[in-house]
Design a protein around this motif. Structure first.
Motif, mmCIF file in Angstrom:
data_model
loop_
_atom_site.group_PDB
_atom_site.id
_atom_site.type_symbol
_atom_site.label_atom_id
_atom_site.label_comp_id
_atom_site.label_asym_id
_atom_site.label_seq_id
_atom_site.Cartn_x
_atom_site.Cartn_y
_atom_site.Cartn_z
ATOM 1 N N SER A 512 0.850 -1.194 0.000
ATOM 2 C CA SER A 512 0.000 0.000 0.000
ATOM 3 C C SER A 512 0.884 1.242 0.000
ATOM 4 O O SER A 512 2.082 1.174 0.308
ATOM 5 C CB SER A 512 -0.925 0.004 1.220
ATOM 6 O OG SER A 512 -0.157 0.011 2.419
ATOM 7 N N VAL A 513 0.293 2.382 -0.360
ATOM 8 C CA VAL A 513 1.051 3.627 -0.516
ATOM 9 C C VAL A 513 0.396 4.736 0.308
ATOM 10 O O VAL A 513 -0.820 4.934 0.226
ATOM 11 C CB VAL A 513 1.107 4.063 -1.993
ATOM 12 C CG1 VAL A 513 1.935 5.343 -2.147
ATOM 13 C CG2 VAL A 513 1.681 2.956 -2.868
ATOM 14 N N ASP A 514 1.200 5.440 1.076
ATOM 15 C CA ASP A 514 0.751 6.652 1.757
ATOM 16 C C ASP A 514 1.021 7.801 0.797
ATOM 17 O O ASP A 514 2.134 8.324 0.715
ATOM 18 C CB ASP A 514 1.521 6.841 3.066
ATOM 19 C CG ASP A 514 1.072 8.071 3.845
ATOM 20 O OD1 ASP A 514 0.371 8.924 3.261
ATOM 21 O OD2 ASP A 514 1.441 8.183 5.026
ATOM 22 N N THR A 515 0.010 8.199 0.025
ATOM 23 C CA THR A 515 0.213 9.209 -1.017
ATOM 24 C C THR A 515 0.513 10.587 -0.414
ATOM 25 O O THR A 515 1.165 11.415 -1.054
ATOM 26 C CB THR A 515 -1.017 9.297 -1.946
ATOM 27 O OG1 THR A 515 -2.165 9.661 -1.175
ATOM 28 C CG2 THR A 515 -1.261 7.970 -2.632
ATOM 29 N N GLN A 516 0.036 10.850 0.811
ATOM 30 C CA GLN A 516 0.348 12.134 1.451
ATOM 31 C C GLN A 516 1.849 12.230 1.704
ATOM 32 O O GLN A 516 2.472 13.276 1.441
ATOM 33 C CB GLN A 516 -0.429 12.263 2.763
ATOM 34 C CG GLN A 516 -0.186 13.565 3.505
ATOM 35 C CD GLN A 516 -1.069 13.691 4.748
ATOM 36 O OE1 GLN A 516 -2.299 13.655 4.649
ATOM 37 N NE2 GLN A 516 -0.441 13.798 5.922
#
Length: 666
Positions: A512-516
């Motif tokens: 998963s990716v923390d786009t912030q």
């Protein structure tokens, strides 16, 4: 008795293995399924349904300055059963024309050329015209052959003073009909990994366990389908969809034919289609049935065209429109719904065959009710065959039709007005209306409906995973509404539902990716951007929520997204976030190459702040490509048990034919 049967089967297996040869290694071929200078189509290992029609072609090749020997012959013998035996008790080979009672065509001749290997191929693309090898051909064809008696047959082409090409053909018996109707849902390019990702972003879960499941999850039977083509590891939609509709392998770009080496894209040996068999089904087997075609692509595109067209070149879209109603044996489907309007008219942007108004032709010649927008589709309550074309090209994807509506623009009206097609139906609306028409026209005889979610594939190619998964979720929602419709109309116990794909993409999720966090770094800080990707214990749940229970995320622009990708892609940038302003264009042509072929680099206008990902394949590819992996097939209803386990894509045809009781035999 058991020993005698075992010995007979062993003898047959020995005879078959003596003829069969392994597919030759290599990337470039003179002609698919023809490793020698003598070609037989249908080739070795082909399977037929008893009584189905097919064409046969033989070719004798000679390369460079040699000339083909025009003295050749074709024989056929049945390896067991009723074929006459000689005095030694063995099967007797018989002249093919005499045995089939089909007259051979006049002998033809032509030339073609090919590249023998990668070195020759790239030299040719760089301007070396001598890199190709010339081939001279002598050929004969037999049209509309059929074999009514099940069994195993050996076909032998004798050529060049003693050389042989042998093919084993298997003719399968006709089975007792098990279902009245069949619905074949195709998620074009859909894989198990995509279904897993779609479930993850659309279904609620607590403590790592889902509290709701997708419609596909609830099917009682699951199998897997091998998708190789006739002559390549990786298939395209044309020949893979053809396998579902004919029971025969083919080559890239081919629809309902075995590609020969002639120049014409329409003289290749044909295979009878599932829809054609259904249309001529005998009264004793229930009578001619209905045919429906629904797609979010152009109705002339590979997967829908495989239901009704015969051509080596899937791009012959103008002629494919003509084939539906004016072909030699036209299917004339009861329902045709999708895009592709530019091939129906000659107005602005029109590309119809010979400038024909096919909307008028379909209406006047075949009695179709023609509709061109969602409102007209939903209002239609009649019994006439229905043609609904809602876009000049492929229909806009679900995410743009329903969320980012500002992206729907341009001269996309299907009738050539130059306006934008703003009133397009969703897949479920097309499928349910198609079912209504089929039920009115063929409740007694039964019907076959093919419904395609085309842009799962079309969005995977440009690496636009959000749009691909949204169209997959639209397919899943449509499946649920279809099951409800069948139950309401008391057709659920008479209808086999299949959900599968024609081929795969190498898509998967690895975290998963923390786009912030990703967006907090500058473009030059790629190492830090990559640290926003969580794997293993740090691969936390994404932020997608479906609070209204419609099967789609409420928001697509969320903080925690999926770290996902494919194994085969062009040089591009990736930011793991939805492309709000339209479909991704990952790579564009560069002008810096000294080569004659086009080279692609990362598109400077897309994912500007993403991380750089160098190409994993040839730089002349601008988008991702298909992959090798098996695809799932879900089955429910009468005959569904046939689809469990591992199977070849050609087996899907034979199993559908068995369920519908198609074919004729002595």
């Amino acid at each position: 008795m058991v020993k005698a049967i075992s010995f007979a089967l062993l003898s047959l297996a020995t005879a078959v293995s003596a003829v069969a040869a392994l597919d030759p290694a290599g990337q470039f071929k003179r002609l698919g399924a023809c490793p020698t200078l003598g070609c037989v189509f249908p080739p070795d290992n082909a399977e037929f349904l008893a009584g189905s029609n097919f064409d046969v072609r033989v070719e004798v090749h000679a390369e460079d300055d040699a000339k083909p020997n025009t003295k050749y012959s074709l024989t056929i013998e049945k390896l067991k059963g009723s074929q006459k035996s000689n005095k030694h008790g063995k099967a007797k080979a018989v002249d093919f024309s005499k045995w089939t009672k089909v007259k051979a065509s006049a002998q033809e001749s032509w030339d073609f050329s090919y590249t023998k290997d990668a070195s020759a191929y790239w030299k040719y693309l760089d301007g070396d015209k001598n890199a190709r090898t010339s081939v001279h051909v002598a050929s004969t064809a037999w049209r509309k052959v059929h074999i009514s008696e099940p069994g195993t047959y050996k076909v032998v082409l004798k050529y060049n003073d003693g050389k042989k090409t042998e093919a084993i053909w298997t003719v399968n018996p006709v089975q007792k009909r098990k279902a009245k109707n069949v619905i074949l849902f195709i998620g074009d390019g859909m894989t198990s990994a995509m279904i897993t990702a779609a479930r993850l972003i659309s279904k609620p879960h607590t403590s790592g366990k889902y509290t709701k499941h997708m419609q596909m999850d609830q099917f009682p039977v699951l199998g897997h389908v091998m998708t190789h083509s006739l002559d390549s590891l990786i298939t395209d939609s044309a020949n893979s969809a053809s396998a579902y509709n004919t029971g025969h392998k083919s080559s890239a770009g081919a629809l309902g034919v075995y590609p020969d080496s002639s120049a014409s894209p329409f003289d290749d040996p044909k295979q009878e289609l599932l829809a054609e068999l259904l249309r001529r089904r005998s009264k004793k087997n229930g009578g001619a049935g209905g045919v429906g075609i629904v797609t979010t692509a152009e109705v002339q595109d590979a997967t829908p065209a495989a239901v009704y067209a015969h051509t080596r070149n899937r791009d012959e879209k103008a002629t494919i429109v003509n084939q539906m109603i004016r072909g030699p044996n036209p299917v004339v489907a009861d329902v045709i719904l999708g895009g592709g309007g530019k091939y129906f008219h000659a107005k602005t942007g029109g590309k119809s065959l010979n400038g024909t108004d096919y909307y008028a032709a379909y209406s006047k010649e075949r009695g179709y009710k023609v509709v061109n927008d969602r409102s007209s589709l939903l209002k239609y309550k009649g019994k006439d065959p229905l043609l609904g074309i809602f876009h000049a090209g492929n229909m806009d994807v679900w995410l743009d039709r329903n969320v980012y509506k500002a992206n729907i623009k341009g001269a996309t009206d299907p009738t050539g007005t130059g306006k934008t097609a703003l009133d397009q139906p969703n897949l479920d609306e097309m499928v349910l209306k198609g079912l209504e028409v089929l039920d009115k026209r063929h409740r007694k005889e039964g019907w076959f409906l093919m419904a395609e979610a085309a842009s799962v594939d079309k969005m995977m190619h440009p690496l636009d995973y959000d749009r691909a998964l949204a169209d997959l979720l639209e397919l899943d929602s449509t499946i649920g509404k279809t099951k409800e419709w069948l139950k309401r109309n008391k057709l659920d116990k008479d209808t086999l539902i299949l959900v599968t794909a024609d081929h795969a993409h190498s898509f998967d999720v690895y975290g998963s990716v923390d786009t912030q966090y990703f967006n907090s770094f500058s473009d030059s800080e790629e190492l830090e951007k990559k640290n926003s990707i969580g794997t293993y214990e740090n691969s936390g749940w994404p932020s997608y929520v479906d609070s209204n229970g419609d099967g789609f995320p409420d928001k697509w622009d969320v903080r925690y997204t999926l770290a996902a990708g494919t194994a085969a892609f062009p040089t591009h940038r990736e930011d793991f976030q939805v492309s709000i302003n339209g479909t991704r264009v990952p790579a564009v042509a560069t002008t810096t190459s000294h080569h004659h072929w086009t080279i692609y680099d990362a598109n400077p206008d897309f994912d500007v702040h993403g991380i750089n990902k160098p190409a994993t394949m040839s730089r002349n590819e601008s988008v991702g490509v298909h992959s090798l992996q098996d695809v799932p097939v879900f089955a429910s209803g009468p005959g569904s048990n046939l689809f469990a386990g591992i199977q070849d894509n050609t087996e899907i045809f034979h199993k559908i034919a068995e369920v519908l009781g198609l074919g004729e035999q002595k």
